[in-house]
Design a protein around this motif. Structure first.
Motif, PDB file in Angstrom:
ATOM      1  N   HIS A 164       0.839  -1.213   0.000  1.00  0.00           N
ATOM      2  CA  HIS A 164       0.000   0.000   0.000  1.00  0.00           C
ATOM      3  C   HIS A 164       0.868   1.255   0.000  1.00  0.00           C
ATOM      4  O   HIS A 164       0.534   2.252  -0.655  1.00  0.00           O
ATOM      5  CB  HIS A 164      -0.926   0.011   1.219  1.00  0.00           C
ATOM      6  CG  HIS A 164      -1.976  -1.055   1.177  1.00  0.00           C
ATOM      7  ND1 HIS A 164      -2.899  -1.251   2.170  1.00  0.00           N
ATOM      8  CD2 HIS A 164      -2.250  -2.006   0.230  1.00  0.00           C
ATOM      9  CE1 HIS A 164      -3.697  -2.247   1.855  1.00  0.00           C
ATOM     10  NE2 HIS A 164      -3.311  -2.725   0.679  1.00  0.00           N
ATOM     11  N   GLN A 165       1.961   1.183   0.727  1.00  0.00           N
ATOM     12  CA  GLN A 165       2.862   2.332   0.755  1.00  0.00           C
ATOM     13  C   GLN A 165       3.498   2.533  -0.630  1.00  0.00           C
ATOM     14  O   GLN A 165       3.640   3.665  -1.104  1.00  0.00           O
ATOM     15  CB  GLN A 165       3.938   2.117   1.833  1.00  0.00           C
ATOM     16  CG  GLN A 165       5.053   3.145   1.862  1.00  0.00           C
ATOM     17  CD  GLN A 165       4.606   4.515   2.373  1.00  0.00           C
ATOM     18  OE1 GLN A 165       3.413   4.738   2.618  1.00  0.00           O
ATOM     19  NE2 GLN A 165       5.539   5.432   2.522  1.00  0.00           N
ATOM     20  N   GLU A 166       3.853   1.432  -1.272  1.00  0.00           N
ATOM     21  CA  GLU A 166       4.447   1.528  -2.622  1.00  0.00           C
ATOM     22  C   GLU A 166       3.425   2.094  -3.616  1.00  0.00           C
ATOM     23  O   GLU A 166       3.767   2.904  -4.474  1.00  0.00           O
ATOM     24  CB  GLU A 166       4.928   0.153  -3.083  1.00  0.00           C
ATOM     25  CG  GLU A 166       6.170  -0.323  -2.346  1.00  0.00           C
ATOM     26  CD  GLU A 166       6.513  -1.790  -2.633  1.00  0.00           C
ATOM     27  OE1 GLU A 166       7.551  -2.244  -2.130  1.00  0.00           O
ATOM     28  OE2 GLU A 166       5.714  -2.477  -3.325  1.00  0.00           O
ATOM     29  N   LEU A 167       2.181   1.658  -3.451  1.00  0.00           N
ATOM     30  CA  LEU A 167       1.133   2.143  -4.349  1.00  0.00           C
ATOM     31  C   LEU A 167       0.938   3.645  -4.176  1.00  0.00           C
ATOM     32  O   LEU A 167       0.867   4.396  -5.158  1.00  0.00           O
ATOM     33  CB  LEU A 167      -0.178   1.403  -4.070  1.00  0.00           C
ATOM     34  CG  LEU A 167      -1.395   1.866  -4.871  1.00  0.00           C
ATOM     35  CD1 LEU A 167      -1.209   1.558  -6.361  1.00  0.00           C
ATOM     36  CD2 LEU A 167      -2.680   1.191  -4.351  1.00  0.00           C
ATOM     37  N   ARG A 168       0.859   4.072  -2.931  1.00  0.00           N
ATOM     38  CA  ARG A 168       0.674   5.508  -2.689  1.00  0.00           C
ATOM     39  C   ARG A 168       1.843   6.300  -3.264  1.00  0.00           C
ATOM     40  O   ARG A 168       1.663   7.340  -3.910  1.00  0.00           O
ATOM     41  CB  ARG A 168       0.552   5.799  -1.196  1.00  0.00           C
ATOM     42  CG  ARG A 168       0.149   7.232  -0.877  1.00  0.00           C
ATOM     43  CD  ARG A 168       0.451   7.596   0.556  1.00  0.00           C
ATOM     44  NE  ARG A 168       1.877   7.653   0.801  1.00  0.00           N
ATOM     45  CZ  ARG A 168       2.650   8.714   0.577  1.00  0.00           C
ATOM     46  NH1 ARG A 168       2.125   9.816   0.125  1.00  0.00           N
ATOM     47  NH2 ARG A 168       3.945   8.658   0.794  1.00  0.00           N
ATOM     48  N   THR A 169       3.063   5.809  -3.040  1.00  0.00           N
ATOM     49  CA  THR A 169       4.250   6.507  -3.547  1.00  0.00           C
ATOM     50  C   THR A 169       4.188   6.620  -5.071  1.00  0.00           C
ATOM     51  O   THR A 169       4.509   7.669  -5.647  1.00  0.00           O
ATOM     52  CB  THR A 169       5.527   5.761  -3.110  1.00  0.00           C
ATOM     53  OG1 THR A 169       5.509   5.647  -1.686  1.00  0.00           O
ATOM     54  CG2 THR A 169       6.779   6.507  -3.536  1.00  0.00           C
ATOM     55  N   THR A 210      -3.303   3.597   7.760  1.00  0.00           N
ATOM     56  CA  THR A 210      -4.758   3.663   7.579  1.00  0.00           C
ATOM     57  C   THR A 210      -5.114   4.397   6.289  1.00  0.00           C
ATOM     58  O   THR A 210      -5.994   3.961   5.530  1.00  0.00           O
ATOM     59  CB  THR A 210      -5.393   4.393   8.784  1.00  0.00           C
ATOM     60  OG1 THR A 210      -4.991   3.714   9.974  1.00  0.00           O
ATOM     61  CG2 THR A 210      -6.900   4.410   8.693  1.00  0.00           C
ATOM     62  N   ILE A 211      -4.433   5.512   6.027  1.00  0.00           N
ATOM     63  CA  ILE A 211      -4.720   6.293   4.814  1.00  0.00           C
ATOM     64  C   ILE A 211      -4.329   5.487   3.569  1.00  0.00           C
ATOM     65  O   ILE A 211      -5.070   5.457   2.575  1.00  0.00           O
ATOM     66  CB  ILE A 211      -3.973   7.641   4.861  1.00  0.00           C
ATOM     67  CG1 ILE A 211      -4.537   8.517   5.984  1.00  0.00           C
ATOM     68  CG2 ILE A 211      -4.077   8.372   3.521  1.00  0.00           C
ATOM     69  CD1 ILE A 211      -3.689   9.726   6.314  1.00  0.00           C
ATOM     70  N   LEU A 258      -9.306  11.764  -3.593  1.00  0.00           N
ATOM     71  CA  LEU A 258      -8.081  12.494  -3.969  1.00  0.00           C
ATOM     72  C   LEU A 258      -7.497  13.274  -2.789  1.00  0.00           C
ATOM     73  O   LEU A 258      -6.282  13.495  -2.731  1.00  0.00           O
ATOM     74  CB  LEU A 258      -8.365  13.454  -5.135  1.00  0.00           C
ATOM     75  CG  LEU A 258      -8.448  12.830  -6.522  1.00  0.00           C
ATOM     76  CD1 LEU A 258      -8.825  13.888  -7.569  1.00  0.00           C
ATOM     77  CD2 LEU A 258      -7.135  12.166  -6.925  1.00  0.00           C
ATOM     78  N   HIS A 259      -8.367  13.669  -1.851  1.00  0.00           N
ATOM     79  CA  HIS A 259      -7.859  14.397  -0.685  1.00  0.00           C
ATOM     80  C   HIS A 259      -7.044  13.498   0.244  1.00  0.00           C
ATOM     81  O   HIS A 259      -6.419  13.981   1.181  1.00  0.00           O
ATOM     82  CB  HIS A 259      -9.007  15.045   0.093  1.00  0.00           C
ATOM     83  CG  HIS A 259      -9.538  16.297  -0.550  1.00  0.00           C
ATOM     84  ND1 HIS A 259      -8.720  17.223  -1.153  1.00  0.00           N
ATOM     85  CD2 HIS A 259     -10.800  16.768  -0.695  1.00  0.00           C
ATOM     86  CE1 HIS A 259      -9.455  18.209  -1.638  1.00  0.00           C
ATOM     87  NE2 HIS A 259     -10.715  17.955  -1.389  1.00  0.00           N
ATOM     88  N   LEU A 260      -7.070  12.202  -0.005  1.00  0.00           N
ATOM     89  CA  LEU A 260      -6.214  11.304   0.778  1.00  0.00           C
ATOM     90  C   LEU A 260      -4.752  11.456   0.388  1.00  0.00           C
ATOM     91  O   LEU A 260      -3.854  11.035   1.122  1.00  0.00           O
ATOM     92  CB  LEU A 260      -6.637   9.841   0.577  1.00  0.00           C
ATOM     93  CG  LEU A 260      -8.032   9.449   1.067  1.00  0.00           C
ATOM     94  CD1 LEU A 260      -8.402   8.062   0.550  1.00  0.00           C
ATOM     95  CD2 LEU A 260      -8.083   9.479   2.586  1.00  0.00           C
TER      96      LEU A 260
END
Lengths: 447, 473
Positions: A134-139, A422-423, A444-446
């Motif tokens: 999830h962290q990789e996806l967000r990055t 969580t985000i 998108l505000h996440l």
């Protein structure tokens, strides 16, 4: 396979002549953390391995005990099998300092000595792989947006931007997993709530019988209905009387409490603070005997059982408790309830973390319920009143008085907070699937 | 009511009308002479009772200073642990972000070498000169003196060009003095006095932890007994004073704003100001972005706004902005609801009494003027001073968890855009996220704009405690 996040707590009495050897081995593990390669585990989020020293409970000495506590996801047996597979030799070295250990039966030993705990998770149904992915996806999404903004190539509406992000992720084979829906695996719900369901299976039918038989007794009395109603009421009164008796006894013990912890030596507190000064996630272990009174160990275990159910949430009644700074919290009623152990992995430094919980009166009441049995804890009234509410300084003192330096700690996530985890999960959950402009904007505000 | 005749005046007023100030960092050379000097000034230290017209004198001590002045060990060890250990203690410094450029080792001063802080305020340069001419020769007979010169800037601005001191907490129990000076309305009710002044109930409705002295150590009877009668209350009417001397890289900030701003605006200057306002959370004249998101408004410099309902996401005032993270008001994101946030945030408030040092880039500190001025390489900055009842819970908590943290409010790599010590690599805090529609704007590699020069934790005693410390006969 379900991904319920739980605590695996192993509490084993150390052999009297091997306490120092165990401490030396743990010190070596701390120096060479690769000897316990938790980072290769697919099920472990956090691990605490330390020695709870011998402590006095009244005239009795509670023995030095090895505490091996992991926070893991999935079935416990698979977690244990994985640990044994990854670190058999070192675990054997460690447990050979414990009573009753036979090297040939390592896995059985770990399974047989699992101790009950009350576990709170701030990251339920997530595996370590999920958190990292999830962290990789967000990055990746953030990098893509930065790039597109640099080019001036983003639409001026949320649906359009989200669509562009979706298209980009679809072109990345390494994020193929992100296109699949993310819901707890079948069996997760049952694996988490089975204890509450068993309780419900006993209490709900009983209450139904009580109500129906009481109405029947009023409307259409008969010998059979009278017997059932009388039995139900006698049982109810008996349980209520026991609970009231227990509460009154606890109240009496509260009145008789004389010892409240005072300020601890500055050097000791400073040494502990030095171990909890990581920038994002820290760990804390507290272990100490409970207050005097033979009923307290019983009530402690009952209270922690209740807290555990509340922490999980009660299905269809209310959701689980959410504490934004806490990844895991675990209470253990050790030594048959005569010693309370608490382990937490949290976002903050120790001093701020401890104060966080009592900043509101509701928070302080919960702390009274879960910590108020510890020796030196400020005097409570009816278990949840006063205590940390009226004596917050003494609450801080009793925490530092019972805090133990953790010999070995493993945490997988160094630079993301529980909030971030969580985000990230929400970003993944909301990436695909239909959304209108408002919903897309919220997503998108996440970012 | 607070015992204003025993409380130093700095607790209730910032001496804004006394534009000149010298902070004298004193190291005790001759303890007996030092005590004699302190006894001499006991009656001249200004109390909270009366607002001075021409000048004021305040005095505070480090833990080392109390030791040097002969305060008994039993009394010194009863002070808060963080005061005893000091700001430049390794663990505390790490926690506060005083590493890298802010590493304490090359600091020009720390509480290890400073024993007493003498704060002299005057209405003008001449009055200050007169005061120092009288005072310094006597002081120098007992102490080694390092002088820190400060002067208020136009409209109480700090060197970056923003009006300062606009969101100060009010305290319960402070008597109203001058009707012409209206107390600023606040976003929250006045704080319990114990949050700042020792010896009074705090926000937990209990007395703050306060240092004590043995009964036998106060034969002159300066101090009041504690509630249990077993000790003397050394902390009563005192407070802890946190002092951090920070240089401000004014040119670097405005150069960054001018070159990097992606904020809307008609001109490059407008765009630079807009990004600066986003970083601060207020426009240079003080208007909060929550109330005036699109333009500076000199009529709106109030302190009554909150975030949760009006700007939960931070579209107007970014979550990462300086004022929002220094005081999240009702939007901390912890607890059950916004009311819980208020309850929690009230336990992390500070009374700030900072003063700028160095010449301003321009007299009026207008953004256009600052942008037009080149880098004059002059040193300027802020003597950040705050008063707290609990250093750990208030100053250190805010500095570590809200200012320095990259993860404040669910952020990932955002430290305070103005005042954080920058970290790069793992746990980097050098980004600034500006929420926007449809998607946020992000600024990466934000430089560090303030640098710690020196600092320390001090105890600002009540007048009775000052007499005790001075060994008044």
């Amino acid at each position: 396979m379900h991904k319920v996040h739980a605590g695996y707590t192993l509490l084993v009495r150390l052999r009297a002549d091997r306490v120092d050897a165990a401490a030396a081995l743990l010190a070596d593990f701390e120096q060479h953390p690769d000897r316990l390669p938790f980072e290769r585990s697919t099920t472990t989020h956090f691990a605490t391995v330390t020695i709870v020293p011998a402590q006095k409970y009244g005239d009795e000495v509670l023995p030095a005990t090895l505490l091996f506590a992991t926070s893991f996801c999935g079935p416990a047996r698979e977690h244990v099998s994985e640990l044994v597979r990854l670190m058999r030799t070192e675990l054997c070295h460690l447990f050979e300092n414990c009573e009753g250990f036979e090297a040939a039966d390592l896995e059985e030993f770990i399974l047989a000595n699992r101790h009950g705990d009350t576990f709170y998770s701030g990251m339920q149904y997530l595996s370590p792989e999920d958190v990292v992915r999830h962290q990789e996806l967000r990055t990746e999404i953030e990098t893509f947006i930065d790039h597109q903004q640099g080019l001036g190539g983003l639409p001026d509406n949320a649906v359009g931007v989200r669509h562009l992000i979706q298209s980009h992720i679809r072109t990345q084979p390494r994020f193929a997993w992100a296109q699949q829906s993310f819901t707890p695996a079948p069996g997760s719900w049952m694996a988490l709530h089975w204890r509450t369901l068993i309780l419900g299976a006993i209490v709900v039918p009983f209450l139904a019988v009580l109500v129906v038989s009481s109405i029947g007794w009023l409307v259409h009395p008969s010998a059979a209905i009278d017997t059932v109603a009388a039995g139900s009421w006698i049982t109810t009164i008996f349980v209520a009387a026991c609970a009231l008796g227990l509460l009154r006894a606890i109240r009496q013990a509260e009145k008789e409490q004389t010892f409240v912890a005072g300020r601890q030596p500055d050097a000791d507190v400073r040494a502990l603070a030095a171990t909890q000064n990581r920038p994002v996630i820290n760990e804390m272990t507290i272990a100490g005997p409970v207050k005097e009174g033979w009923l307290r160990p019983i009530f402690l275990r009952m209270a922690l059982w209740g807290v555990a159910r509340l922490a999980e949430g009660i299905p269809r009644v209310y959701g689980p408790i959410v504490i934004p700074t806490v990844a895991t919290a675990r209470w253990i009623a050790a030594d048959k309830g005569r010693r309370l152990i608490f382990i937490s992995n949290y976002t903050n430094a120790a001093e701020g973390y401890v104060r966080d919980f009592i900043d509101t009166e509701a928070g302080a009441k919960n702390i009274n319920l879960s910590f108020g049995f510890g020796r030196g804890y400020p005097k409570t009234r009816w278990i949840m009143k006063e205590g940390a509410i009226t004596d917050p300084n003494a609450f801080g003192y009793v925490v530092t008085a019972n805090q133990r330096r953790t010999a070995f700690w493993y945490g997988r996530y160094n630079d993301i907070s529980i909030d971030n985890i969580t985000i990230n999960r929400k970003i993944r959950e909301g990436l695909f699937g239909p959304k209108n402009e408002s919903e897309a904007q919220t997503w998108l505000h996440l970012l | 009511m607070l015992e204003t005749s025993d409380i130093q005046g700095l607790v209730v007023r910032g001496y804004g009308s006394l534009s000149e100030a010298r902070f004298l960092l004193l190291a005790v050379d001759h303890p007996e002479r030092a005590r004699a000097y302190l006894r001499r000034i006991c009656d001249r230290v200004n109390t909270a009772k009366v607002s001075p017209e021409t000048h004021a004198l305040q005095v505070a001590f480090t833990a080392k200073g109390l030791e040097k002045l002969g305060v008994p060990e039993s009394a010194r060890s009863s002070f808060a642990r963080e005061f005893i250990e000091g700001m430049d203690d390794n663990i505390r410094a790490e926690s506060l972000g005083d590493r890298g450029r802010n590493d304490p080792s090359p600091l020009t001063w720390s509480e290890q070498a400073v024993h007493v802080l003498l704060m002299v305020y005057a209405k003008d340069v001449d009055t200050m000169k007169h005061l120092l001419d009288e005072e310094l020769p006597i002081v120098k007979a007992a102490f080694t003196v390092v002088e820190k010169t400060t002067r208020t800037l136009d409209q109480n601005r700090e060197h970056f060009g923003w009006r300062d001191g606009l969101s100060m907490p009010n305290l319960l129990g402070v008597p109203k003095e001058r009707p012409r000076k209206k107390q600023q309305e606040s976003w929250t009710d006045p704080l319990a006095p114990g949050e700042i002044v020792l010896g009074y109930p705090n926000e937990y409705k209990v007395q703050s932890e306060s240092p004590t002295a043995e009964l036998a150590d106060d034969p002159a009877g300066h101090l009041e007994p504690t509630a249990d009668g077993k000790h003397k209350d050394l902390g009563r009417n005192g407070t802890y004073l946190v002092y951090r001397e920070l240089t401000q890289s004014v040119h670097a900030l405005w150069d960054y704003l001018a070159k990097q701003s992606k904020e809307p605006g008609n001109t490059p200057v407008d765009r630079a100001i807009a990004l600066g306002a986003k970083m601060v959370g207020r426009w240079p004249n003080g208007a909060p972005l929550v109330e005036s998101p699109d333009r500076d408004d000199t009529e709106r410099d109030d302190n009554t706004f909150k975030y949760a309902h009006d700007d939960g996401i931070g579209l107007a005032c970014p979550v990462a902005s300086h004022i929002r993270r220094a005081n999240p008001r009702d939007a901390l994101g912890a607890g059950r609801d916004h009311e819980d946030s208020v309850i929690m945030v009230r336990k992390h408030q500070m009374v700030r009494r900072g003063r700028p040092f160095g010449d301003p880039v321009s007299e009026k500190l207008k953004p256009e003027e600052i942008l037009a001025a080149g880098d004059d390489k002059k040193q300027r900055g802020l003597h950040f001073i705050c008063l707290v009842g609990n250093i750990s819970r208030q100053f250190e908590f805010v500095q570590r968890n809200w200012i320095q943290s990259a993860n404040f409010g669910g952020l990932y790599k955002d430290g305070d855009p103005l005042t954080a010590t920058r970290r790069t690599g793992e746990n980097a805090n050098d980004e600034f996220t500006c929420p926007a529609k449809p998607v946020r704007r992000k600024y990466k590699g934000v430089p560090q704009f303030t640098t710690l020069v020196g600092g320390g934790y001090f105890f600002l005693p009540g007048i009775a405690a000052l007499r005790f410390i001075a060994g008044h006969p």
